[in-house]
Design a protein around this motif. Structure first.
Motif, PDB file in Angstrom:
ATOM      1  N   THR A   1     -21.292   1.915 -10.414  1.00 16.15           N
ATOM      2  CA  THR A   1     -21.236   0.777  -9.523  1.00 16.15           C
ATOM      3  C   THR A   1     -20.734  -0.445 -10.277  1.00 16.15           C
ATOM      4  O   THR A   1     -20.736  -0.460 -11.506  1.00 16.15           O
ATOM      5  CB  THR A   1     -22.627   0.487  -8.920  1.00 16.15           C
ATOM      6  N   ILE A   2     -20.294  -1.416  -9.500  1.00 18.70           N
ATOM      7  CA  ILE A   2     -19.896  -2.667 -10.121  1.00 18.70           C
ATOM      8  C   ILE A   2     -20.976  -3.691  -9.834  1.00 18.70           C
ATOM      9  O   ILE A   2     -21.379  -3.866  -8.675  1.00 18.70           O
ATOM     10  CB  ILE A   2     -18.549  -3.148  -9.562  1.00 18.70           C
ATOM     11  N   ILE A   3     -21.438  -4.287 -10.871  1.00 23.54           N
ATOM     12  CA  ILE A   3     -22.452  -5.305 -10.694  1.00 23.54           C
ATOM     13  C   ILE A   3     -21.755  -6.651 -10.767  1.00 23.54           C
ATOM     14  O   ILE A   3     -21.106  -6.972 -11.776  1.00 23.54           O
ATOM     15  CB  ILE A   3     -23.542  -5.160 -11.744  1.00 23.54           C
ATOM     16  N   SER A   4     -21.867  -7.398  -9.712  1.00 27.45           N
ATOM     17  CA  SER A   4     -21.071  -8.615  -9.618  1.00 27.45           C
ATOM     18  C   SER A   4     -21.768  -9.765 -10.333  1.00 27.45           C
ATOM     19  O   SER A   4     -22.881  -9.635 -10.831  1.00 27.45           O
ATOM     20  CB  SER A   4     -20.830  -8.957  -8.156  1.00 27.45           C
ATOM     21  N   ASP A   5     -21.060 -10.841 -10.389  1.00 30.23           N
ATOM     22  CA  ASP A   5     -21.489 -12.009 -11.136  1.00 30.23           C
ATOM     23  C   ASP A   5     -22.913 -12.442 -10.821  1.00 30.23           C
ATOM     24  O   ASP A   5     -23.684 -12.769 -11.724  1.00 30.23           O
ATOM     25  CB  ASP A   5     -20.542 -13.173 -10.799  1.00 30.23           C
TER      26      ASP A   5
ATOM     27  N   PHE B   1      -7.421  -6.771 -14.419  1.00 28.71           N
ATOM     28  CA  PHE B   1      -7.543  -5.417 -13.893  1.00 28.71           C
ATOM     29  C   PHE B   1      -8.426  -5.429 -12.647  1.00 28.71           C
ATOM     30  O   PHE B   1      -9.341  -6.252 -12.526  1.00 28.71           O
ATOM     31  CB  PHE B   1      -8.167  -4.487 -14.929  1.00 28.71           C
ATOM     32  N   ASP B   2      -8.136  -4.498 -11.799  1.00 26.62           N
ATOM     33  CA  ASP B   2      -8.951  -4.363 -10.597  1.00 26.62           C
ATOM     34  C   ASP B   2     -10.130  -3.451 -10.912  1.00 26.62           C
ATOM     35  O   ASP B   2      -9.975  -2.241 -11.093  1.00 26.62           O
ATOM     36  CB  ASP B   2      -8.077  -3.762  -9.489  1.00 26.62           C
ATOM     37  N   HIS B   3     -11.280  -4.057 -10.973  1.00 28.57           N
ATOM     38  CA  HIS B   3     -12.453  -3.292 -11.395  1.00 28.57           C
ATOM     39  C   HIS B   3     -12.763  -2.151 -10.439  1.00 28.57           C
ATOM     40  O   HIS B   3     -13.187  -1.078 -10.867  1.00 28.57           O
ATOM     41  CB  HIS B   3     -13.667  -4.223 -11.509  1.00 28.57           C
ATOM     42  N   LYS B   4     -12.538  -2.424  -9.183  1.00 30.86           N
ATOM     43  CA  LYS B   4     -12.869  -1.398  -8.203  1.00 30.86           C
ATOM     44  C   LYS B   4     -12.031  -0.148  -8.417  1.00 30.86           C
ATOM     45  O   LYS B   4     -12.524   0.977  -8.360  1.00 30.86           O
ATOM     46  CB  LYS B   4     -12.613  -1.935  -6.790  1.00 30.86           C
ATOM     47  N   LYS B   5     -10.757  -0.402  -8.685  1.00 30.44           N
ATOM     48  CA  LYS B   5      -9.874   0.758  -8.875  1.00 30.44           C
ATOM     49  C   LYS B   5     -10.238   1.494 -10.153  1.00 30.44           C
ATOM     50  O   LYS B   5     -10.214   2.728 -10.211  1.00 30.44           O
ATOM     51  CB  LYS B   5      -8.421   0.282  -8.938  1.00 30.44           C
ATOM     52  N   ILE B   6     -10.554   0.723 -11.166  1.00 32.90           N
ATOM     53  CA  ILE B   6     -10.958   1.345 -12.431  1.00 32.90           C
ATOM     54  C   ILE B   6     -12.162   2.241 -12.194  1.00 32.90           C
ATOM     55  O   ILE B   6     -12.208   3.397 -12.634  1.00 32.90           O
ATOM     56  CB  ILE B   6     -11.297   0.267 -13.473  1.00 32.90           C
ATOM     57  N   LEU B   7     -13.114   1.693 -11.501  1.00 32.62           N
ATOM     58  CA  LEU B   7     -14.329   2.456 -11.247  1.00 32.62           C
ATOM     59  C   LEU B   7     -14.030   3.747 -10.494  1.00 32.62           C
ATOM     60  O   LEU B   7     -14.569   4.806 -10.816  1.00 32.62           O
ATOM     61  CB  LEU B   7     -15.314   1.603 -10.452  1.00 32.62           C
ATOM     62  N   LYS B   8     -13.140   3.623  -9.568  1.00 35.82           N
ATOM     63  CA  LYS B   8     -12.810   4.789  -8.773  1.00 35.82           C
ATOM     64  C   LYS B   8     -12.219   5.899  -9.647  1.00 35.82           C
ATOM     65  O   LYS B   8     -12.584   7.077  -9.526  1.00 35.82           O
ATOM     66  CB  LYS B   8     -11.800   4.400  -7.697  1.00 35.82           C
TER      67      LYS B   8
END
Lengths: 121, 333
Positions: A74-78, A56-63
């Protein structure tokens, strides 16, 4: 045997390949999605979602989530989350809503309910 | 936050673990009592042999074998008892609880299994036993055709079960009515197997967590040692789980109380404890809480059940991701 039909068993498949790539079938059952809550100051809280499959595209989910739950996130990356993959972090307590979103087939991700774990009180 | 919780999904499993000291006990005679046993052993709840829903008002389902008596092929004794029971319900309710205990052994047709240690009596209507018997007989006479042979029959069904007198005498040849026999059965059953009463309910009870607030930002979990002792788990393990689930940290203070950072209500701690119990205490096979957690070979934790002998591995406690809360400047320093 014509060339079109393939014998399934002879298909070589790398068992060690990243499972997330194709269908997610090979994901181990232990791969849970963790939904956690954290207290901030006062009545404020944070909701973190860890372990959403990489397909899944996390960015799109977040949006989508931000719009739906009317919250920021926000998305916290690795690199920041130290090997726990990408983590979606939302402001406020959205544990139930996010779970419904993850499970929902039509407007959500359509994941299996059993793979989701809600932590916290 | 807290309102959302009520709908939290894991609430579904709530039934299995309870945090009460008070127990509602439904007696065989239908009186409902509430016992407060602060530190008593896990499970001695209702010893009623009927499956629960314990209605709080005495008017609700009386746990007596009336239907069973109905079903039994009607000897005249049965017919009599049936009518008698119907009349009796009203009376028994106001019956003094102690008297009810006596009646259990007496031939009045009650099957009082009184294992209750303490009772709060609902209504105190002191009554002599023989007065009660008299009234019963009077009722029997009114009881229509079924009660025709009643008086002497009722009178005949007397005697002390324990002493072996009256109808219970060894060389007695008269047939004993259904209800005295039934009451005798349950009395004996309860006598011989005191722990039977406990298996009625499946709930596992631990003392409720006591939460105090220290200052504005810390919560003190006062009776953690007690709870751990009851669950037979190391305090460190429970603490680690609590911290992991709540996403905080904390410490143990001088009197072994747990100090948790953040504000938590008792209800919230309860929820976490409940999940802990489900995950790490109860046996998945037989649902018994009588289990042991041990570190097996190669760093895995295993739960061994003491009642059914099953063994399963449990996940180690993982903290998972925790977002950085608070001032960044402080974190750096």
């Amino acid at each position: 045997m014509s060339g079109e039909t393939e014998i399934q068993n002879l298909k070589s498949r790398d068992p060690f390949a990243e499972a997330d790539e194709d269908s997610g079938q090979t994901t181990q059952t232990q791969e849970y999605i963790h939904i956690r809550i954290q207290q901030r100051n006062g009545r404020k809280t944070l909701t973190t979602v860890q372990g959403i499959p990489a397909k899944f595209d996390h960015k799109k989910i977040l949006k989508v989530i931000k719009k739906e739950f009317a919250c920021n996130g926000t998305i916290i990356s690795d690199t920041e989350s130290k090997g726990m993959g990408e983590v979606i972090q939302l402001q406020g307590d959205h544990r139930l809503k996010i779970k419904e979103f993850l499970v929902d087939d039509e407007n959500g991700l359509g994941l299996d309910e059993k793979t989701i774990k809600i932590h916290g009180f | 936050m807290s309102s959302d919780e009520s709908t939290l999904q894991r609430r579904a499993s709530r039934k299995s673990v309870q945090f009460t000291d008070e127990k509602i006990v439904v007696d065989a005679d239908g009186s409902v009592t509430t016992i407060t046993t602060p530190d008593d052993d896990t499970k001695e709840t209702a010893m009623s042999h009927t499956p629960p829903p314990a209605d709080a008002d005495g008017a609700a389902p009386v746990a007596d074998p009336a239907p069973a008596a109905d079903a039994a092929p009607a000897a005249d004794a049965d017919g009599l008892d049936l009518s008698l029971l119907k009349k009796k319900k009203k009376k028994v309710k106001k019956e003094d609880a102690d008297a009810a205990g006596d009646e259990g052994a007496a031939p009045a047709g009650e099957e009082g299994i009184d294992l209750t240690m303490k009772k709060k009596k609902k209504k105190k209507v002191p009554k002599e036993e023989d007065e009660f018997a008299k009234k019963l007989e009077a009722l029997n006479l009114e009881g229509g055709e079924a009660a025709e042979g009643a008086p002497e029959d009722e009178a005949a069904q007397e005697g002390d079960m324990d002493k072996g007198t009256g109808i219970w005498a060894h060389d007695e040849t008269r047939t004993i009515a259904y209800n005295p026999l039934l009451s005798r059965f349950f009395a004996l059953l309860a006598q011989k197997n005191p722990d039977h009463a406990s298996t009625g309910t499946r709930s596992y009870k631990i003392p409720p967590p006591q939460c105090l607030r220290e200052g504005n930002k810390k919560t003190i979990f006062a009776n953690l040692p007690e709870i751990c002792k009851r669950m037979k788990r190391a305090e460190e393990h429970v603490t680690a789980y609590l911290f992991a689930e709540l996403g905080t940290s904390g410490s143990v203070d001088g009197s072994r109380r747990l100090v948790i950072k953040g504000r938590f209500q008792q209800k919230q701690i309860e929820n976490v404890l409940r999940t802990y119990i489900i995950e790490y205490v109860t046996c998945k096979t037989c649902r018994s809480p009588n289990t042991e957690l041990s570190k097996g070979e190669n760093r895995l934790y295993f739960i061994t059940c003491n009642s059914c002998g099953s063994r399963r591995s449990v996940q180690a406690i993982k903290t998972g991701f925790s977002a950085q809360v608070g001032k960044r400047r402080k974190m750096k320093a």
